[in-house]
Design a protein around this motif. Sequence first.
Motif, PDB file in Angstrom:
ATOM      1  N   GLU A  24       0.824  -0.921   0.043  1.00 28.31           N
ATOM      2  CA  GLU A  24       0.119   0.083  -0.323  1.00 28.31           C
ATOM      3  C   GLU A  24       1.094   1.268   0.047  1.00 28.31           C
ATOM      4  N   PRO A  25       1.309   1.559  -0.694  1.00 26.00           N
ATOM      5  CA  PRO A  25       1.855   2.752  -1.049  1.00 26.00           C
ATOM      6  C   PRO A  25       1.287   4.054  -0.944  1.00 26.00           C
ATOM      7  N   GLY A  26       0.368   4.544  -1.021  1.00 21.42           N
ATOM      8  CA  GLY A  26      -0.315   5.190  -0.433  1.00 21.42           C
ATOM      9  C   GLY A  26      -0.946   5.745   0.640  1.00 21.42           C
ATOM     10  N   VAL A  27      -0.412   5.172   1.399  1.00 23.25           N
ATOM     11  CA  VAL A  27      -1.062   4.973   2.588  1.00 23.25           C
ATOM     12  C   VAL A  27       0.296   5.064   3.739  1.00 23.25           C
ATOM     13  N   ILE A  28       0.864   5.610   4.700  1.00 23.12           N
ATOM     14  CA  ILE A  28       1.493   6.347   5.880  1.00 23.12           C
ATOM     15  C   ILE A  28       1.656   5.377   7.262  1.00 23.12           C
ATOM     16  N   GLN A  29       2.969   4.873   7.334  1.00 19.15           N
ATOM     17  CA  GLN A  29       2.296   4.099   8.439  1.00 19.15           C
ATOM     18  C   GLN A  29       3.676   4.876   9.657  1.00 19.15           C
ATOM     19  N   LEU A  30       2.251   5.331  10.432  1.00 19.38           N
ATOM     20  CA  LEU A  30       2.932   6.398  11.983  1.00 19.38           C
ATOM     21  C   LEU A  30       3.676   5.305  12.903  1.00 19.38           C
ATOM     22  N   THR A  31       4.793   5.252  13.183  1.00 24.45           N
ATOM     23  CA  THR A  31       5.506   4.270  14.646  1.00 24.45           C
ATOM     24  C   THR A  31       5.069   5.475  15.644  1.00 24.45           C
ATOM     25  N   PRO A  32       4.988   5.649  16.695  1.00 29.61           N
ATOM     26  CA  PRO A  32       5.733   5.556  18.140  1.00 29.61           C
ATOM     27  C   PRO A  32       6.448   5.274  18.622  1.00 29.61           C
ATOM     28  N   GLY A  33       6.657   5.904  19.469  1.00 28.69           N
ATOM     29  CA  GLY A  33       7.630   5.312  20.381  1.00 28.69           C
ATOM     30  C   GLY A  33       8.748   5.447  20.222  1.00 28.69           C
ATOM     31  N   VAL A  34       9.801   6.392  19.968  1.00 29.32           N
ATOM     32  CA  VAL A  34      11.421   7.106  19.356  1.00 29.32           C
ATOM     33  C   VAL A  34      11.899   7.581  20.398  1.00 29.32           C
ATOM     34  N   HIS A  35      13.032   6.927  20.081  1.00 27.58           N
ATOM     35  CA  HIS A  35      14.247   7.588  21.392  1.00 27.58           C
ATOM     36  C   HIS A  35      15.631   7.380  20.479  1.00 27.58           C
ATOM     37  N   LEU A  36      16.527   8.544  20.595  1.00 28.09           N
ATOM     38  CA  LEU A  36      17.770   7.359  20.528  1.00 28.09           C
ATOM     39  C   LEU A  36      18.117   6.928  21.550  1.00 28.09           C
ATOM     40  N   GLU A  37      17.997   6.915  23.008  1.00 26.73           N
ATOM     41  CA  GLU A  37      18.027   5.864  23.637  1.00 26.73           C
ATOM     42  C   GLU A  37      16.817   5.496  24.141  1.00 26.73           C
ATOM     43  N   SER A  38      17.513   4.015  23.649  1.00 27.76           N
ATOM     44  CA  SER A  38      16.316   2.902  23.976  1.00 27.76           C
ATOM     45  C   SER A  38      15.557   2.476  25.231  1.00 27.76           C
ATOM     46  N   VAL A  39      15.509   2.633  25.909  1.00 24.69           N
ATOM     47  CA  VAL A  39      14.350   2.778  26.822  1.00 24.69           C
ATOM     48  C   VAL A  39      13.360   2.960  27.269  1.00 24.69           C
ATOM     49  N   GLY A  40      12.344   2.351  28.162  1.00 24.12           N
ATOM     50  CA  GLY A  40      11.401   2.580  28.792  1.00 24.12           C
ATOM     51  C   GLY A  40      10.501   3.700  30.159  1.00 24.12           C
ATOM     52  N   ASP A  41       9.124   3.740  29.971  1.00 24.09           N
ATOM     53  CA  ASP A  41       8.911   4.700  31.909  1.00 24.09           C
ATOM     54  C   ASP A  41       8.625   3.262  32.753  1.00 24.09           C
ATOM     55  N   ARG A  42       7.755   4.337  33.478  1.00 22.86           N
ATOM     56  CA  ARG A  42       7.490   3.197  34.592  1.00 22.86           C
ATOM     57  C   ARG A  42       6.155   3.089  34.346  1.00 22.86           C
ATOM     58  N   LEU A  43       5.588   3.312  32.948  1.00 21.67           N
ATOM     59  CA  LEU A  43       4.325   2.998  32.745  1.00 21.67           C
ATOM     60  C   LEU A  43       4.343   2.146  31.724  1.00 21.67           C
ATOM     61  N   ALA A  44       5.199   1.420  31.288  1.00 23.03           N
ATOM     62  CA  ALA A  44       4.716   0.213  30.126  1.00 23.03           C
ATOM     63  C   ALA A  44       5.246   1.254  28.782  1.00 23.03           C
ATOM     64  N   GLN A  45       5.671   1.930  28.655  1.00 25.44           N
ATOM     65  CA  GLN A  45       6.158   3.077  27.848  1.00 25.44           C
ATOM     66  C   GLN A  45       7.565   2.022  27.404  1.00 25.44           C
ATOM     67  N   GLN A  46       6.909   2.061  25.390  1.00 20.54           N
ATOM     68  CA  GLN A  46       8.842   1.234  25.231  1.00 20.54           C
ATOM     69  C   GLN A  46       8.861   1.665  23.707  1.00 20.54           C
ATOM     70  N   TYR A  47      10.303   2.303  24.268  1.00 17.77           N
ATOM     71  CA  TYR A  47      10.777   3.280  22.726  1.00 17.77           C
ATOM     72  C   TYR A  47      11.614   2.228  21.826  1.00 17.77           C
ATOM     73  N   ASN A  48      12.189   2.559  20.468  1.00 24.25           N
ATOM     74  CA  ASN A  48      12.978   2.437  19.722  1.00 24.25           C
ATOM     75  C   ASN A  48      13.701   3.057  19.085  1.00 24.25           C
ATOM     76  N   SER A  49      14.476   3.262  18.497  1.00 26.06           N
ATOM     77  CA  SER A  49      16.162   3.920  18.306  1.00 26.06           C
ATOM     78  C   SER A  49      15.113   4.411  17.439  1.00 26.06           C
ATOM     79  N   PRO A  50      15.909   5.758  15.863  1.00 28.60           N
ATOM     80  CA  PRO A  50      15.334   6.006  14.692  1.00 28.60           C
ATOM     81  C   PRO A  50      15.475   5.155  13.518  1.00 28.60           C
ATOM     82  N   GLU A  51      17.041   4.657  13.886  1.00 22.74           N
ATOM     83  CA  GLU A  51      17.125   3.801  12.705  1.00 22.74           C
ATOM     84  C   GLU A  51      16.303   2.419  12.891  1.00 22.74           C
ATOM     85  N   THR A  52      16.273   2.181  13.901  1.00 21.61           N
ATOM     86  CA  THR A  52      14.853   0.690  13.463  1.00 21.61           C
ATOM     87  C   THR A  52      14.320   1.051  13.156  1.00 21.61           C
TER      88      THR A  52
END
Length: 474
Positions: free
Chosen positions: A402-430
């Motif tokens: 589906e090239p006409g549809v955009i994938q939006l991905t949240p949870g991005v951080h240069l440091e792949s860490v999380g928070d105490r409320l279950a948020q998970q992060y991934n690096s921009p490259e990942t």
Amino acid sequence: MSTFDEKLKLFAVDLYKINAIKFGEYKTKVGLITPVYCDLRVIVSYPQLLNTLAELIIEYIKKMQTFDIVCGVPYTALPIATVVSVKNSIPMVMRRKEAKDYGTKKLIEGQFKEGDNCLIVEDVVTSGSSILETVKDLKNSGIKCSDAIVLLNREQGGEKLLSENGIKMHALLSLTQLMQFLKEANCVNESVVEKVKIYLQNTQVDPNVLIKNNRLKLSFLERLNFAKNPVTRRLLQVMCDKKTTLCVAADVTSTTDLLNLAEQTGPHICLFKTHIDIVEDFHPNFLKHLKEIAERHNFIIFEDRKFADIGNTVQLQYSKSMYQISSWANLVTAHSVMGKGILEGIQQSEGLKDRGVFLLAEASCAGSLTDQSYVDATLKLAKQYPDLITGIVCQNPLLLEEPGVIQLTPGVHLESVGDRLAQQYNSPETVVLEKGADVAVVGRAITKSADPAAEAVKYKEVLWAAYEKRIASQ
């Protein structure tokens, strides 16, 4: 007929008997309607047949070069590759379709050395795209790939595409040979064989079109031609003009902070994502200032409302509440849990002429209840509203066709860490290279920074570099 061919014929008939060979109208992965379909997923329930297939593969590869490891294309070929590995005493590695969010987060599992030569194992080849996806991940891990062995070549262009990409395909059976075997065993009559023959003559996969229409292989400028939603087209143009795929999550609680953040990050973003109901001093008058900043810095305002109610209620929440979202936010988010009523409510509301919706398929928080069946249903719903849907919120490359549809991905951080409320992060490259993100959402890394503008520049540049690498490497 050679002994090997005799074994193949008996095996083909056995596949027909267990209904792994079906006749009717079926849709292939590349969207072609076919009168014959080979569904080898059922073979896991027939261990003797699985064993026979492995023996046929082992006998065939004796005349080929030696290999250090084998790898089955996920997921149907995994049990086939496993039995080949065990019976032939050759190590196996497994390729994941997506990296885990925990542990090693590797795409290739198992023991291997850089430079190892891998034999790819696949069940059926139509276009060859699944093999190429596997080869790409193996090569990115330092593994060499030059050969693939498959049970069935559907003779529709896959062998050519693989050859053009440096992979020699070895097929135990061609579709023509399969039909001949079944005819000789009185499993099908001449009319069925002729129907399949005509189908093969008239229905070939064009490798150039296949590559051209792959979302991950196209530039944003090329994808403009595929977008059916006007906000999607505008967003893609903004991304191209500003060379940014950054969406800043403006999770702040005062209008002053929100406007300052928009002013500071505006030159570097494509989307400005709000949660308007957490703004403690909200007043409609401040919205004209936000819209003025958005126009001046050329970004789109995106209210992350996540609508999840019956259509009538959503319509009121969207256009008639104190926030009057439909009058200022071109983009909103919605859950698919309540079905098409949510989208109908948004589509029929008063307000901005050009509007778009991001449907939420997957979340970035641990323990999310959005399982695969929910994801599949969300994608199916999105396809019913191409003029309204801008994209999908997800954590994995779900929309390759589906090239006409955009994938939006949240949870991005240069440091792949999380928070105490279950948020998970991934690096921009990942998120860009492995998870397939087009637009990445960055929140606290920017909003909590002493210099939000400088931090936005940092993320913009890293994300854009990853995007350029993605389209250059395909």
